[in-house]
Motif scaffolding. Structure first.
Motif, PDB file in Angstrom:
ATOM      1  N   GLN A   1       0.924  -1.331  -0.017  1.00  0.00           N
ATOM      2  CA  GLN A   1      -0.018  -0.142   0.050  1.00  0.00           C
ATOM      3  C   GLN A   1       0.933   1.343  -0.017  1.00  0.00           C
ATOM      4  O   GLN A   1       1.858   1.371   0.578  1.00  0.00           O
ATOM      5  CB  GLN A   1      -0.994  -0.098   1.266  1.00  0.00           C
ATOM      6  N   SER A   2       0.647   2.257  -0.960  1.00  0.00           N
ATOM      7  CA  SER A   2       1.400   3.360  -0.944  1.00  0.00           C
ATOM      8  C   SER A   2       0.783   4.527  -1.015  1.00  0.00           C
ATOM      9  O   SER A   2      -0.392   4.581  -1.118  1.00  0.00           O
ATOM     10  CB  SER A   2       2.195   3.119  -2.067  1.00  0.00           C
ATOM     11  N   VAL A   3       1.400   5.798  -0.592  1.00  0.00           N
ATOM     12  CA  VAL A   3       0.677   7.057  -0.688  1.00  0.00           C
ATOM     13  C   VAL A   3       0.700   7.360  -2.241  1.00  0.00           C
ATOM     14  O   VAL A   3       1.207   7.320  -3.047  1.00  0.00           O
ATOM     15  CB  VAL A   3       1.547   8.106   0.070  1.00  0.00           C
ATOM     16  N   SER A   4      -0.712   7.911  -2.311  1.00  0.00           N
ATOM     17  CA  SER A   4      -0.976   8.304  -3.748  1.00  0.00           C
ATOM     18  C   SER A   4      -0.435  10.096  -4.099  1.00  0.00           C
ATOM     19  O   SER A   4      -0.114  10.695  -3.040  1.00  0.00           O
ATOM     20  CB  SER A   4      -2.473   8.536  -3.793  1.00  0.00           C
ATOM     21  N   ALA A   5      -0.436  10.394  -5.093  1.00  0.00           N
ATOM     22  CA  ALA A   5       0.068  11.858  -5.395  1.00  0.00           C
ATOM     23  C   ALA A   5      -0.840  12.761  -5.027  1.00  0.00           C
ATOM     24  O   ALA A   5      -0.457  13.998  -4.580  1.00  0.00           O
ATOM     25  CB  ALA A   5       0.510  11.885  -7.130  1.00  0.00           C
ATOM     26  N   ARG A   6      -2.149  12.444  -4.969  1.00  0.00           N
ATOM     27  CA  ARG A   6      -3.150  13.370  -4.330  1.00  0.00           C
ATOM     28  C   ARG A   6      -3.516  13.015  -2.985  1.00  0.00           C
ATOM     29  O   ARG A   6      -3.591  12.087  -2.491  1.00  0.00           O
ATOM     30  CB  ARG A   6      -4.295  13.117  -5.237  1.00  0.00           C
ATOM     31  N   GLU A   7      -3.581  14.100  -2.393  1.00  0.00           N
ATOM     32  CA  GLU A   7      -3.664  13.940  -0.837  1.00  0.00           C
ATOM     33  C   GLU A   7      -5.211  13.336  -0.550  1.00  0.00           C
ATOM     34  O   GLU A   7      -6.031  13.315  -1.177  1.00  0.00           O
ATOM     35  CB  GLU A   7      -3.920  15.628  -0.310  1.00  0.00           C
ATOM     36  N   GLY A   8      -4.953  12.526   0.717  1.00  0.00           N
ATOM     37  CA  GLY A   8      -6.094  11.733   1.021  1.00  0.00           C
ATOM     38  C   GLY A   8      -6.507  10.406   0.099  1.00  0.00           C
ATOM     39  O   GLY A   8      -7.381   9.960   0.540  1.00  0.00           O
TER      40      GLY A   8
END
Lengths: 407, 407
Positions: free
Chosen positions: A296-303
């Motif tokens: 699971q990774s952070v997306s470029a768009r917040e939230g």
């Protein structure tokens, strides 16, 4: 005088001639003064033949009756092998799982061994006999016939060795040991003299076909010295799988495993709320699809977050269709998928004490222009998912960079 | 609600289609409310296939290991038949001889049943299941797998019926009952509605192939009503084999049996001293040759006797050569032999109360010009040895003379 448990697979006992050759091999040990307990599989082809018969008859064959049916395969082999030994003047006796009380739980088709009664086997050994035991089968506490599932004969052999406190458990197969990596990909792959249980377990779960995971788990739990060797050559040495402390020269990296049958699926831009992983994986596992790597990774768009996982390539289409439904339900941006990926893994106990192995691995791959799509690590392994066209290049360059061809 | 034990032979379960047909037949009984226990043989051909494998491996296959090997045949059938029943929506469970504790003595290859534990079978019946039991096999008191020998599946069925106190034991086979004589010889042969255990025993031992002697002995001992019927036709009636007192209309003669494979040997002019019969038969039986009829008669020359016996035609050459040696040792005049003879027998409980049956038989044969070479009698049978060319004529003329075509 040593007590040795040997296991011969379906190919090794696949014809009358091969059974006779196995008997000759066993006789050599017996003549040398060793006590022998031999566990065998069904003659190759028999299990498939019987499964086909059952499927002609019952749409979804009863698991209990399948066990009743399939266990005849090993029963045929033990009687024929005992006859072949007797013909060579080597006293032998065959036993079914039920006769030496290989007691299992009641999970037909994938039962687990709970106990073995070693008295009968010891009595026959003391009477100077080679004891031939049907692999793969047991009996539950109510007396129903059970089977141990895929690779069950290996598990039988290891369990027998544990119960009998054997000096060694030898698994005869069509490869002559455990290699640092697949010799068909890297000709410089080196056969290891020994490898630890933990490393072997990782390699088995990462796709190495030499031994089934459960037999290695069993050997590890009961500290059974386990040797993999070839049934096709004389006086094989093979590879010893043993406890870490018995391995004199511990390499930093022991092996490179790979798995060709991977497919990758990603859900992009999922609103990042608790329970997302559960919701996605629940849907997948409800369809009886096993998930391998999960990232699971952070997306470029917040939230928002991205969620990726791999499945066996056979399950790809089904998983993709499920994921597209989940995508809508969760209000995610979209699904990405790729069924042309492979997994390459470095395995080695040395990683625990040697820092920087991961970065060294990534550097090697980068140097070859190989893009890493997913990463997963444990204490003694690093796995990466890459485009399948780079499989051979990745394995060879890592094998060479970590000098795995040298002892 | 009746408790019925059924037995289906190897031909009846010789293919997937036939197993499915047997399942359909069983379901009809189960749907009618009967409790069913079914004993089956190995699929036809399987026993021969396995015997051939064993003979490739061991010059004289170990009897214990042969039992281990051959019992897989029935194990395959019980699992497939249970699956076929389940597929028809008929709950079923399979059991090995060892699982329902068909305990035998330890005579591998021809073990005798000592006891059966009926608890497990009754529990499964009470749970509404059809119980499918492997025929032909048992377990000795040390837990070794045993077999009951030729026709063993019939014996299993009868023993199960005895242990369970079943209402009837039905043996399904490829003939539709017991006939007064072989219908291929006498087209007027009549299917009997019922016949006594004793008569059936005599007929079995005289060459009738319908039932094995041991299963009839077992049925007789435990008073199991035994029915022979065809597995090939619907709603068969067959022939009931039962106690004498249950047979309403007892015919004087029930059946005519014949045995084509006889050969006759005679030692002529043996000095008549005690122990002659022993010396002759000892030599023959030491060569594993079974002797059938034995007749000793006075010779024309005083102090000498003639000794004649019959053997199976396959053993003729061996027996002849032995007898020639014995002839010299005993100082007899010579050996006569004839391997072109047959045995024809009248069987009937009525002989006990009706005098003159023997003379009536001899008269019929004399009237047809048939010379009687040997005679042997028991309480309920008369056997004669005649030239094989008269076989059909003898059977037909006796069948007609005793009005056996009439009820």
């Amino acid at each position: 005088m040593a007590l040795i448990v040997q296991k011969y697979g379906g190919t090794s006992v696949g014809s009358v001639e091969r059974i006779q050759a196995v008997a000759q091999k066993i006789k050599t040990f017996a003549d040398g003064g060793d006590q022998l307990v031999v566990s065998v599989s069904a003659m190759s082809g028999e299990t498939n033949r019987m499964t086909a018969l059952a499927q002609e008859i019952q749409t979804v064959p009863s698991l209990r009756e399948m066990d009743m049916l399939l266990t005849t395969g090993e029963q045929v082999t033990i009687s024929l092998l005992s006859m072949a030994l007797q013909q060579l003047g080597c006293d032998a006796i065959s036993y079914l799982g039920s006769q030496v009380r290989i007691v299992t739980d009641s999970e037909h088709g994938k039962a687990r061994i709970k106990s073995i009664d070693d008295h009968r086997i010891h009595a026959s050994l003391d009477a100077g006999k080679v004891v031939v035991v049907a692999g793969f089968q047991g009996i539950d506490e109510q007396g129903h016939i059970t089977t141990l599932g895929r690779g069950g004969s290996d598990t039988t052999a290891v369990a027998l060795a544990a119960a009998l406190k054997a000096d060694e458990c030898q698994i005869y197969t069509d490869v002559d040991g455990v290699y640092t990596t697949d010799p068909r990909i890297e000709p410089n792959a080196r056969k290891m003299k020994s490898v630890s249980y933990e490393e072997m377990l990782e390699m088995a779960s990462l796709g190495s076909k030499v031994l089934q995971i459960r037999s290695v788990e069993f050997a590890s739990k009961y500290k059974v010295p386990l040797r993999v060797l070839s049934s096709l050559i004389d006086n094989p040495v093979g590879t010893l799988i043993t406890s870490e402390e018995n391995i004199v020269e511990q390499a930093v990296i022991s092996g490179i495993a790979h798995n060709k049958d991977e497919a990758k699926l990603s859900l992009i831009g999922v609103p990042d709320k608790p329970g997302i992983a559960f919701k996605i994986l629940k849907a997948i596992s409800s369809a009886n699809i096993e998930v391998d790597m999960i990232v699971q990774s952070v997306s470029a768009r917040e939230g928002l977050t991205n969620f990726a996982f791999t499945v066996h390539r056979n399950d790809f289409a089904k998983a993709l269709s499920i994921l597209e439904t989940v995508c809508e339900e969760l209000g995610a941006i979209g699904v990405q998928s790729d069924d042309k990926v492979v997994k390459v893994s470095l395995v080695g106990l040395g990683m625990r004490s040697h820092a920087g192995i991961a970065s060294q691995m990534f550097e090697v791959l980068h140097h070859e222009g190989i893009n890493i799509q997913m990463i997963s690590t444990s204490e003694i392994k690093i796995s990466v998912v890459i485009d399948e066209k780079y499989l051979e290049l990745a394995v060879r360059s890592l094998h060479s960079a970590f000098e795995m061809d040298k002892e």
